[in-house]
Design an enzyme around this catalytic site. Structure first.
Site, PDB file in Angstrom:
ATOM      1  N   PRO A  13       0.830  -1.214   0.000  1.00  0.00           N
ATOM      2  CA  PRO A  13       0.000   0.000   0.000  1.00  0.00           C
ATOM      3  C   PRO A  13       0.863   1.262   0.000  1.00  0.00           C
ATOM      4  O   PRO A  13       1.972   1.247   0.548  1.00  0.00           O
ATOM      5  CB  PRO A  13      -0.787  -0.102   1.307  1.00  0.00           C
ATOM      6  CG  PRO A  13      -0.093  -1.118   2.153  1.00  0.00           C
ATOM      7  CD  PRO A  13       0.684  -2.008   1.229  1.00  0.00           C
ATOM      8  N   ASP A  14       0.363   2.343  -0.619  1.00  0.00           N
ATOM      9  CA  ASP A  14       1.089   3.612  -0.500  1.00  0.00           C
ATOM     10  C   ASP A  14       0.675   4.271   0.813  1.00  0.00           C
ATOM     11  O   ASP A  14       0.081   3.626   1.681  1.00  0.00           O
ATOM     12  CB  ASP A  14       0.866   4.501  -1.744  1.00  0.00           C
ATOM     13  CG  ASP A  14      -0.565   4.991  -1.887  1.00  0.00           C
ATOM     14  OD1 ASP A  14      -1.383   4.751  -0.977  1.00  0.00           O
ATOM     15  OD2 ASP A  14      -0.873   5.620  -2.924  1.00  0.00           O
ATOM     16  N   PHE A  15       0.995   5.553   0.991  1.00  0.00           N
ATOM     17  CA  PHE A  15       0.700   6.206   2.262  1.00  0.00           C
ATOM     18  C   PHE A  15      -0.602   6.986   2.222  1.00  0.00           C
ATOM     19  O   PHE A  15      -1.417   6.907   3.129  1.00  0.00           O
ATOM     20  CB  PHE A  15       1.861   7.139   2.655  1.00  0.00           C
ATOM     21  CG  PHE A  15       3.127   6.374   2.918  1.00  0.00           C
ATOM     22  CD1 PHE A  15       3.374   5.834   4.166  1.00  0.00           C
ATOM     23  CD2 PHE A  15       4.048   6.151   1.901  1.00  0.00           C
ATOM     24  CE1 PHE A  15       4.506   5.089   4.414  1.00  0.00           C
ATOM     25  CE2 PHE A  15       5.201   5.403   2.135  1.00  0.00           C
ATOM     26  CZ  PHE A  15       5.432   4.876   3.390  1.00  0.00           C
ATOM     27  N   ARG A  16      -0.796   7.782   1.157  1.00  0.00           N
ATOM     28  CA  ARG A  16      -1.853   8.792   1.182  1.00  0.00           C
ATOM     29  C   ARG A  16      -3.071   8.503   0.322  1.00  0.00           C
ATOM     30  O   ARG A  16      -4.006   9.304   0.331  1.00  0.00           O
ATOM     31  CB  ARG A  16      -1.255  10.161   0.821  1.00  0.00           C
ATOM     32  CG  ARG A  16      -0.283  10.634   1.879  1.00  0.00           C
ATOM     33  CD  ARG A  16       0.378  11.964   1.591  1.00  0.00           C
ATOM     34  NE  ARG A  16       1.344  12.253   2.657  1.00  0.00           N
ATOM     35  CZ  ARG A  16       2.556  11.723   2.748  1.00  0.00           C
ATOM     36  NH1 ARG A  16       2.978  10.862   1.826  1.00  0.00           N
ATOM     37  NH2 ARG A  16       3.364  12.030   3.764  1.00  0.00           N
ATOM     38  N   ASN A  87      11.050   5.254  -1.477  1.00  0.00           N
ATOM     39  CA  ASN A  87      10.539   3.972  -1.009  1.00  0.00           C
ATOM     40  C   ASN A  87      11.531   3.247  -0.118  1.00  0.00           C
ATOM     41  O   ASN A  87      12.745   3.334  -0.301  1.00  0.00           O
ATOM     42  CB  ASN A  87      10.149   3.093  -2.196  1.00  0.00           C
ATOM     43  CG  ASN A  87       8.995   3.699  -2.962  1.00  0.00           C
ATOM     44  OD1 ASN A  87       8.380   4.659  -2.495  1.00  0.00           O
ATOM     45  ND2 ASN A  87       8.699   3.161  -4.129  1.00  0.00           N
ATOM     46  N   ASP A  89      10.953  -0.123   0.511  1.00  0.00           N
ATOM     47  CA  ASP A  89      10.707  -1.547   0.303  1.00  0.00           C
ATOM     48  C   ASP A  89      11.876  -2.258  -0.374  1.00  0.00           C
ATOM     49  O   ASP A  89      11.873  -3.485  -0.494  1.00  0.00           O
ATOM     50  CB  ASP A  89       9.417  -1.752  -0.508  1.00  0.00           C
ATOM     51  CG  ASP A  89       9.420  -0.934  -1.802  1.00  0.00           C
ATOM     52  OD1 ASP A  89      10.450  -0.905  -2.508  1.00  0.00           O
ATOM     53  OD2 ASP A  89       8.384  -0.304  -2.107  1.00  0.00           O
ATOM     54  N   HIS A 106      14.650   8.125   1.838  1.00  0.00           N
ATOM     55  CA  HIS A 106      14.046   7.916   3.150  1.00  0.00           C
ATOM     56  C   HIS A 106      14.597   6.675   3.836  1.00  0.00           C
ATOM     57  O   HIS A 106      13.982   6.123   4.742  1.00  0.00           O
ATOM     58  CB  HIS A 106      12.523   7.882   3.034  1.00  0.00           C
ATOM     59  CG  HIS A 106      11.954   9.213   2.630  1.00  0.00           C
ATOM     60  ND1 HIS A 106      10.669   9.390   2.187  1.00  0.00           N
ATOM     61  CD2 HIS A 106      12.529  10.447   2.620  1.00  0.00           C
ATOM     62  CE1 HIS A 106      10.477  10.690   1.899  1.00  0.00           C
ATOM     63  NE2 HIS A 106      11.583  11.338   2.142  1.00  0.00           N
TER      64      HIS A 106
HETATM   65  P1  OAD Z   1       2.060   8.816  -1.247  1.00  0.00           P
HETATM   66  O1  OAD Z   1       1.176   7.734  -0.717  1.00  0.00           O
HETATM   67  O2  OAD Z   1       2.023  10.132  -0.570  1.00  0.00           O
HETATM   68  O3  OAD Z   1       1.732   9.087  -2.795  1.00  0.00           O
HETATM   69  C1  OAD Z   1       1.627   8.028  -3.716  1.00  0.00           C
HETATM   70  C2  OAD Z   1       1.172   8.603  -5.056  1.00  0.00           C
HETATM   71  O4  OAD Z   1       1.177   7.565  -6.008  1.00  0.00           O
HETATM   72  C3  OAD Z   1      -0.236   9.191  -5.025  1.00  0.00           C
HETATM   73  O5  OAD Z   1      -0.264  10.365  -5.828  1.00  0.00           O
HETATM   74  C4  OAD Z   1      -1.088   8.072  -5.652  1.00  0.00           C
HETATM   75  O6  OAD Z   1      -2.240   8.542  -6.327  1.00  0.00           O
HETATM   76  C5  OAD Z   1      -0.109   7.487  -6.632  1.00  0.00           C
HETATM   77  N1  OAD Z   1      -0.335   6.078  -6.937  1.00  0.00           N
HETATM   78  C6  OAD Z   1      -0.436   5.031  -6.076  1.00  0.00           C
HETATM   79  N2  OAD Z   1      -0.583   3.876  -6.721  1.00  0.00           N
HETATM   80  C7  OAD Z   1      -0.593   4.170  -8.048  1.00  0.00           C
HETATM   81  C8  OAD Z   1      -0.712   3.402  -9.226  1.00  0.00           C
HETATM   82  N3  OAD Z   1      -0.851   2.075  -9.212  1.00  0.00           N
HETATM   83  N4  OAD Z   1      -0.674   4.070 -10.401  1.00  0.00           N
HETATM   84  C9  OAD Z   1      -0.532   5.416 -10.460  1.00  0.00           C
HETATM   85  N5  OAD Z   1      -0.395   6.194  -9.376  1.00  0.00           N
HETATM   86  C10 OAD Z   1      -0.419   5.582  -8.184  1.00  0.00           C
HETATM   87  O7  OAD Z   1       3.538   8.201  -1.284  1.00  0.00           O
HETATM   88  P2  OAD Z   1       4.943   9.004  -1.394  1.00  0.00           P
HETATM   89  O8  OAD Z   1       4.804  10.180  -2.275  1.00  0.00           O
HETATM   90  O9  OAD Z   1       5.968   8.000  -1.731  1.00  0.00           O
HETATM   91  O10 OAD Z   1       8.001   8.492   4.357  1.00  0.00           O
HETATM   92  O11 OAD Z   1       5.115   9.460   0.115  1.00  0.00           O
HETATM   93  C11 OAD Z   1       6.264  10.160   0.514  1.00  0.00           C
HETATM   94  C12 OAD Z   1       6.696   9.785   1.921  1.00  0.00           C
HETATM   95  O12 OAD Z   1       5.622   9.953   2.846  1.00  0.00           O
HETATM   96  C13 OAD Z   1       7.101   8.357   2.093  1.00  0.00           C
HETATM   97  O13 OAD Z   1       8.419   8.107   1.713  1.00  0.00           O
HETATM   98  C14 OAD Z   1       6.876   8.086   3.572  1.00  0.00           C
HETATM   99  C15 OAD Z   1       5.672   8.944   3.861  1.00  0.00           C
HETATM  100  O14 OAD Z   1       5.682   9.585   5.094  1.00  0.00           O
HETATM  101  C16 OAD Z   1       8.750   7.530   4.976  1.00  0.00           C
HETATM  102  O15 OAD Z   1       8.612   6.347   4.765  1.00  0.00           O
HETATM  103  C17 OAD Z   1       9.783   7.986   5.911  1.00  0.00           C
END
Ligand code: OAD
Ligand code: ZN
Length: 257
Positions: A13-16, A87, A89, A106
């Protein structure tokens, strides 16, 4: 520049992202508020939630996808100056991008540091503890050992600063799968020369692509895998890409046996 969105197709999973993102699914971790999982102050009181997440993300559980292999292909062709990733991972390494081409902004689980005596250890040393739900302890001073993941308020790794000069040197910038919400990483998108095309591959417009587009910015909105595959097709790299993915799959299968 890459973020969590390049790994969601691998099952992480992503974060936001609303609903599926880690920050909306933290009930199981029993923390007072989402960011606590990456806060030192909280970690010292209760390291358990972070180690639950660490167990999930520890290298070996997931496989790279086309987005990672596209970046690997760029490297194989001598076109990848650097991959700046947020990332943790480790899938860039698994995809065969050498650590010297990578800036893991990070941090990484590949190494870990004792929070008391500051000794550094290979992350592998603590795999057994993390998988067995035990808090890793320093073999020298018994302090809690923390994987080298950058927590909020912590300094970014030396390499982040060391390679900043890549940005003014680049002649193309890809921004893939990141919300560009976290500084100082996010600002790097503005560090390439203004004549340099910036290509966003993401579900939605983010950062300067949303509020300060340059005339030569390009956005491929939608799924990263679809976006990358479209690009690979346009470049005429389809066959090479398939061969690479197949070869790497066989390698990983053999390792899993
Ligand atoms: P976010 O979860 O903030 O953003 C992920 C982005 O990818 C969003 O714009 C989603 O819409 C997009 N996305 C996800 N899956 C997708 C897919 N299959 N196809 C197209 N777009 C997709 O993640 P990051 O930007 O990486 O810190 O977050 C930055 C940091 O915030 C991370 O490194 C983490 C967190 O706090 C630490 O781990 C220390
Ligand atoms: Zn120690």
């Amino acid at each position: 520049m890459a973020g969590a969105g390049i790994s969601t197709p691998s099952g992480i999973p992503d974060f936001r992202s609303p609903g599926s993102g880690l920050y909306s699914n933290l009930e199981q971790y029993d923390i007072p508020y989402p960011e606590a999982i990456f806060e030192l102050g909280y970690f010292f009181v209760n390291p358990k939630p972070f180690f639950m997440l660490a167990k999930e993300l520890y290298p070996g559980n997931y496989r790279p996808n086309s987005a990672h292999y596209f970046l690997r292909l760029l490297h194989d062709k001598g076109l990848l100056l650097r991959l700046y990733t947020q990332n943790i991972d480790g899938l860039e390494r698994v995809a065969g991008i050498p650590p010297d081409r990578l800036v893991e902004a990070h941090g990484t689980f590949a190494t870990a540091t004792c929070t008391v005596c500051q000794r550094n250890f290979p992350g592998e040393d603590f795999r057994g503890d993390v998988m067995g739900d035990r808090i890793p302890r320093c073999p020298v001073c018994t302090g809690v050992v923390k994987p080298d993941i950058v927590f909020f308020g912590e300094q970014l790794p030396q390499r982040f600063l060391l390679h900043l000069t890549d940005f003014p040197m680049a002649d193309l910038l890809f921004v893939i799968g990141t919300s560009l919400e976290v500084e100082p990483f996010a600002s790097l998108a503005g560090a390439v020369r203004s004549s340099v095309p910036r290509v966003l591959i993401n579900r939605e417009l983010v950062g300067p692509f949303a509020w300060q587009q340059r005339h030569n910015d390009v956005a491929q909105l939608g799924d990263v895998v679809g976006g990358v595959e479209k690009l690979v097709e346009l470049l005429g790299w389809n066959e090479e890409m398939q061969t690479l993915i197949q070869k790497e799959k066989e390698k990983l299968d053999a390792k899993d046996k």
